[in-house]
Design a protein around this motif. Structure first.
Motif, PDB file in Angstrom:
ATOM      1  N   GLN A   1      -0.887   0.984  -8.262  1.00  0.00           N
ATOM      2  CA  GLN A   1      -0.942  -0.145  -9.518  1.00  0.00           C
ATOM      3  C   GLN A   1      -0.995  -1.053  -9.761  1.00  0.00           C
ATOM      4  OE1 GLN A   1      -4.948   0.566 -10.063  1.00  0.00           O
ATOM      5  NE2 GLN A   1      -4.463   2.249  -8.605  1.00  0.00           N
ATOM      6  N   PHE A   2      -0.911  -2.269  -9.376  1.00  0.00           N
ATOM      7  CA  PHE A   2      -0.990  -3.722  -9.101  1.00  0.00           C
ATOM      8  C   PHE A   2      -2.084  -4.680 -10.331  1.00  0.00           C
ATOM      9  CE2 PHE A   2       0.313  -7.569  -8.343  1.00  0.00           C
ATOM     10  CZ  PHE A   2       1.779  -8.521  -8.877  1.00  0.00           C
ATOM     11  N   LYS A   3      -1.409  -5.496 -10.816  1.00  0.00           N
ATOM     12  CA  LYS A   3      -2.898  -6.202 -11.914  1.00  0.00           C
ATOM     13  C   LYS A   3      -1.520  -7.202 -12.547  1.00  0.00           C
ATOM     14  CE  LYS A   3      -5.533  -2.052 -12.808  1.00  0.00           C
ATOM     15  NZ  LYS A   3      -6.537  -2.945 -12.953  1.00  0.00           N
ATOM     16  N   LEU A   4      -2.388  -8.401 -11.577  1.00  0.00           N
ATOM     17  CA  LEU A   4      -1.571  -9.940 -12.933  1.00  0.00           C
ATOM     18  C   LEU A   4      -1.961 -10.012 -14.153  1.00  0.00           C
ATOM     19  CD1 LEU A   4      -0.256 -12.434 -10.146  1.00  0.00           C
ATOM     20  CD2 LEU A   4       0.802 -11.427 -11.342  1.00  0.00           C
ATOM     21  N   HIS A   5      -3.668  -9.705 -13.966  1.00  0.00           N
ATOM     22  CA  HIS A   5      -4.716  -9.843 -14.436  1.00  0.00           C
ATOM     23  C   HIS A   5      -5.242  -8.027 -14.799  1.00  0.00           C
ATOM     24  CE1 HIS A   5      -8.281 -11.139 -16.749  1.00  0.00           C
ATOM     25  NE2 HIS A   5      -7.813 -11.981 -16.951  1.00  0.00           N
TER      26      HIS A   5
ATOM     27  N   ILE B   1       6.971   6.066  13.766  1.00  0.00           N
ATOM     28  CA  ILE B   1       8.218   5.824  13.727  1.00  0.00           C
ATOM     29  C   ILE B   1       9.075   4.989  12.765  1.00  0.00           C
ATOM     30  CG2 ILE B   1      10.826   5.750  14.598  1.00  0.00           C
ATOM     31  CD1 ILE B   1       9.540   7.065  16.659  1.00  0.00           C
ATOM     32  N   SER B   2       8.424   3.833  12.957  1.00  0.00           N
ATOM     33  CA  SER B   2       9.046   2.543  11.962  1.00  0.00           C
ATOM     34  C   SER B   2       8.932   2.585  10.606  1.00  0.00           C
ATOM     35  CB  SER B   2       8.568   1.461  12.787  1.00  0.00           C
ATOM     36  OG  SER B   2       7.090   0.832  13.088  1.00  0.00           O
ATOM     37  N   SER B   3       7.619   2.820   9.985  1.00  0.00           N
ATOM     38  CA  SER B   3       7.125   2.668   8.294  1.00  0.00           C
ATOM     39  C   SER B   3       7.839   4.263   8.676  1.00  0.00           C
ATOM     40  CB  SER B   3       5.389   3.168   8.893  1.00  0.00           C
ATOM     41  OG  SER B   3       5.582   4.540   9.639  1.00  0.00           O
ATOM     42  N   LYS B   4       8.605   5.802   8.976  1.00  0.00           N
ATOM     43  CA  LYS B   4       9.290   6.523   8.674  1.00  0.00           C
ATOM     44  C   LYS B   4      10.818   5.923   8.249  1.00  0.00           C
ATOM     45  CE  LYS B   4       6.563  10.240  10.630  1.00  0.00           C
ATOM     46  NZ  LYS B   4       6.492  10.745  12.028  1.00  0.00           N
ATOM     47  N   ILE B   5      11.307   5.378   9.337  1.00  0.00           N
ATOM     48  CA  ILE B   5      12.270   4.667   9.476  1.00  0.00           C
ATOM     49  C   ILE B   5      12.030   3.388   8.119  1.00  0.00           C
ATOM     50  CG2 ILE B   5      14.476   3.761  10.362  1.00  0.00           C
ATOM     51  CD1 ILE B   5      13.366   4.709  13.160  1.00  0.00           C
ATOM     52  N   PHE B   6      11.816   2.883   7.623  1.00  0.00           N
ATOM     53  CA  PHE B   6      11.396   1.425   7.172  1.00  0.00           C
ATOM     54  C   PHE B   6      10.525   2.003   5.906  1.00  0.00           C
ATOM     55  CE2 PHE B   6      11.948  -0.721  10.924  1.00  0.00           C
ATOM     56  CZ  PHE B   6      13.199  -1.611  10.834  1.00  0.00           C
ATOM     57  N   GLY B   7      10.222   3.429   5.617  1.00  0.00           N
ATOM     58  CA  GLY B   7       9.929   3.639   4.584  1.00  0.00           C
ATOM     59  C   GLY B   7      11.518   4.684   3.430  1.00  0.00           C
ATOM     60  N   ALA B   8      12.475   5.022   4.093  1.00  0.00           N
ATOM     61  CA  ALA B   8      13.261   5.083   3.818  1.00  0.00           C
ATOM     62  C   ALA B   8      14.175   4.797   2.635  1.00  0.00           C
ATOM     63  CB  ALA B   8      14.272   5.759   4.332  1.00  0.00           C
ATOM     64  N   GLY B   9      13.617   3.156   2.827  1.00  0.00           N
ATOM     65  CA  GLY B   9      14.256   2.904   1.859  1.00  0.00           C
ATOM     66  C   GLY B   9      13.439   1.945   0.569  1.00  0.00           C
ATOM     67  N   TYR B  10      11.738   2.647   1.134  1.00  0.00           N
ATOM     68  CA  TYR B  10      11.207   2.486   0.039  1.00  0.00           C
ATOM     69  C   TYR B  10      11.277   2.763  -1.096  1.00  0.00           C
ATOM     70  CZ  TYR B  10       6.465   1.550  -2.015  1.00  0.00           C
ATOM     71  OH  TYR B  10       4.813   1.556  -2.580  1.00  0.00           O
ATOM     72  N   SER B  11      11.046   3.130  -2.691  1.00  0.00           N
ATOM     73  CA  SER B  11      10.886   2.874  -3.639  1.00  0.00           C
ATOM     74  C   SER B  11       9.907   2.595  -4.658  1.00  0.00           C
ATOM     75  CB  SER B  11      12.048   2.979  -4.712  1.00  0.00           C
ATOM     76  OG  SER B  11      12.336   1.636  -5.032  1.00  0.00           O
ATOM     77  N   ARG B  12       8.776   3.242  -4.696  1.00  0.00           N
ATOM     78  CA  ARG B  12       7.099   3.330  -5.022  1.00  0.00           C
ATOM     79  C   ARG B  12       7.538   2.174  -7.123  1.00  0.00           C
ATOM     80  NH1 ARG B  12       3.877   7.303  -4.860  1.00  0.00           N
ATOM     81  NH2 ARG B  12       3.493   6.443  -2.918  1.00  0.00           N
ATOM     82  N   PRO B  13       7.278   0.497  -7.576  1.00  0.00           N
ATOM     83  CA  PRO B  13       7.510   0.654  -8.403  1.00  0.00           C
ATOM     84  C   PRO B  13       6.170   1.736  -9.347  1.00  0.00           C
ATOM     85  CG  PRO B  13       6.777  -1.424  -7.133  1.00  0.00           C
ATOM     86  CD  PRO B  13       6.437   0.194  -6.037  1.00  0.00           C
ATOM     87  N   GLU B  14       7.360   0.981 -10.389  1.00  0.00           N
ATOM     88  CA  GLU B  14       6.947   1.517 -11.284  1.00  0.00           C
ATOM     89  C   GLU B  14       5.995   1.072 -12.289  1.00  0.00           C
ATOM     90  OE1 GLU B  14       7.641   5.145 -12.086  1.00  0.00           O
ATOM     91  OE2 GLU B  14       9.494   4.792 -10.714  1.00  0.00           O
ATOM     92  N   ASP B  15       5.183   2.238 -12.668  1.00  0.00           N
ATOM     93  CA  ASP B  15       3.493   1.379 -13.222  1.00  0.00           C
ATOM     94  C   ASP B  15       3.312   0.468 -14.082  1.00  0.00           C
ATOM     95  OD1 ASP B  15       1.976   2.473 -11.592  1.00  0.00           O
ATOM     96  OD2 ASP B  15       1.243   4.363 -12.646  1.00  0.00           O
TER      97      ASP B  15
END
Length: 181
Positions: free
Chosen positions: A114-118, A57-71
């Motif tokens: 997708q997350f990359k520094l390099h 349940i906590s992932s659903k509750i706290f996931g409500a505030g999540y917005s996936r970062p754009e590529d």
């Protein structure tokens, strides 16, 4: 502590030659208990396997505030990706965080984000690294969320399998907007 006590003992022995025969010498040793260190890699957390009805349940509750970062923000490296990771580290990675918590780590581990520094960086490895920065108060109690993240982090072939469900961003505003469309 042992080294400090040994140093005090050796210093006292050296000072004995300057001590008159009718005097005594007292050594004060330190008796402080070392801090308890928790092991992230301790017992395997099989909560999600042993208790499948645990609903996360906590992932659903706290996931409500999540917005996936754009590529374009994090997927191609550079200064924007560095700022993102710096903000995550400054804010703190917490399992229940809407920004830098379960949804982000899950997305990184399963390859939705997708997350990359390099250019040769692997998002799964970034997810594994950030997972280890979760405070011990989040990973010590067994939970389905932590169990899922641990399994995905240690089993890359499972994490990238095409049948692994992707995290669905399902927040109240999206539902609310859908009413009027």
């Amino acid at each position: 502590i042992q080294l400090m006590n040994r140093k005090k003992y050796v210093s006292s022995i050296i000072n004995l030659k300057h001590l008159p025969a009718d005097k005594t010498l007292t050594i004060k040793i330190t008796d402080v208990k070392p801090p308890k260190i928790t092991n992230f890699d301790g017992e395997p957390d099989k909560t999600v396997l042993d208790k499948p009805k645990n609903t996360m349940i906590s992932s659903k509750i706290f996931g409500a505030g999540y917005s996936r970062p754009e590529d374009d923000q994090v997927g191609f490296g550079g200064l924007r990706a560095l700022e993102f990771i710096n903000n995550a580290l400054t804010s703190g990675i917490q399992l229940t965080s809407g920004h830098y918590g379960f949804p982000l780590l899950y997305d990184m581990l399963v390859g939705s984000l997708q997350f990359k520094l390099h250019p040769t960086d692997d998002t799964h490895n970034w997810g594994r690294l950030l997972l280890r920065l979760i405070p011990h108060g989040d990973y010590l109690p067994q939970s389905s969320e932590m169990s899922v993240l641990r399994i995905l982090a240690e089993n890359r072939t499972i994490a990238i399998h095409p049948h692994i469900p992707k995290f669905q961003i399902d927040n109240a505003m999206t539902k609310f907007k859908g009413i009027f469309q």
